[in-house]
Design an enzyme around this catalytic site. Structure first.
Site: not given
Ligand code: COA
Length: 261
Positions: A66, A115, A135
């Protein structure tokens, strides 16, 4: 065809929906979820489309969950409304989509992304894909069906482990657990998924629909009810032209040409 958040295309009898927010790792915000629901609605009504593929833009992410940005400051009332709006509930739209739908998991498949993949009928993963329900790390729980679909796919103990820890697992581990059906090299993912989709698209749409109804019922109803539904659908399928064609083609030693009637 394109809008802001998804791309759609049709090749032969197979439609593809591509989540198109690469700068946010294809995170699902409300417009994206609504666009997915809208596309599925269109493809449900298009008799030329027999199978749908769902995937993400780029090699890095299928869907990284999300859009966390939407959670900040949102009131419980607004969150309840969003989650119960049928026009934005992509999870139920995929689950209830009346044709086969395959997730081509090309990268991060996290939270709502996992999901949504689970709400699809089949999951094929790139060897670079990573899966998880993080989450818990945000002080949340899954809200797109994860607590219900994950244990049905991988068992209760494995689901507890993923949901309690929020840890990511590799595509090979997802295959071992039964979360995905196949893992293929990243470069071959779409070729493999399109071949699978085309093979399914050559089958009887009527029989595919009944199979989907019966399989979905298998996890939603007591076995006796499911068995009764299966027998009813088996009788009903005898009314289809496709059944006539399939049986005749077999007896005449030729390939069946199913019309979906
Ligand atoms: N919601 C909103 N933005 C997200 C996102 C999410 N679920 N997942 C990634 N992004 C965004 C990041 O904020 C970043 O944006 P920015 O460049 O404006 O700062 C961009 O996508 C790239 O992500 P980044 O975190 O820099 O990549 P990474 O390779 O370092 O890490 C992940 C990848 C997937 C490990 C990390 O992005 C992450 O943990 N995302 C969240 C996953 C999550 O918790 N999902 C469940 C949500 S309920």
């Amino acid at each position: 065809m394109a809008d802001d958040t998804i791309l759609t295309s049709i090749e032969g009898r197979v439609a593809t929906i591509t989540i198109n927010r690469p700068d946010k790792l294809n995170a699902l915000n409300e417009p994206t979820r609504s666009a997915i629901v809208g596309a599925l609605d269109r493809f449900a009504g298009d008799a030329d489309v027999r199978v749908v593929i769902l995937t993400g833009t780029g090699e890095k992410a299928f869907i990284a969950g999300a859009d966390i940005g939407e959670f900040e400051g949102r009131t419980p009332v607004a969150q309840y409304r969003v989650m119960n709006d049928p026009h934005a509930n992509a999870f139920e739209a995929a689950d209830q989509f009346p044709k086969p739908i395959i997730a081509a998991v090309n990268g991060f498949c996290l939270g709502g992304g996992c999901e949504l993949a689970m709400a699809c009928d089949i999951r094929i993963a790139s060897d670079k894909a990573k899966f998880g329900q993080p989450e818990i790390n945000l002080g949340l729980l899954p809200g797109g069906g994860g607590t219900q679909r994950l244990p049905r796919l991988i068992g209760l103990g494995n689901a507890f482990k993923l949901l309690y820890t929020g840890d990511m697992i590799t595509a090979d581990e997802a295959l071992r657990l039964g979360l995905v059906s196949e893992v293929v090299p990243a470069a071959d993912l779409m070729t493999r998924v399109k071949a699978l989709a085309a093979a399914i698209a050559s089958k009887s749409p009527v029989a595919l629909r009944y199979i989907k109804d019966a399989l979905r019922a298998s996890v939603r109803s007591p076995m006796e009810e499911g068995l009764r539904l299966e027998r009813t659908l088996f009788g009903l399928v005898f009314a289809s032209e496709d059944k006539k064609e399939g049986v005749e083609a077999f007896l005449q030693k030729r390939k069946a040409d199913f019309k979906g009637a």
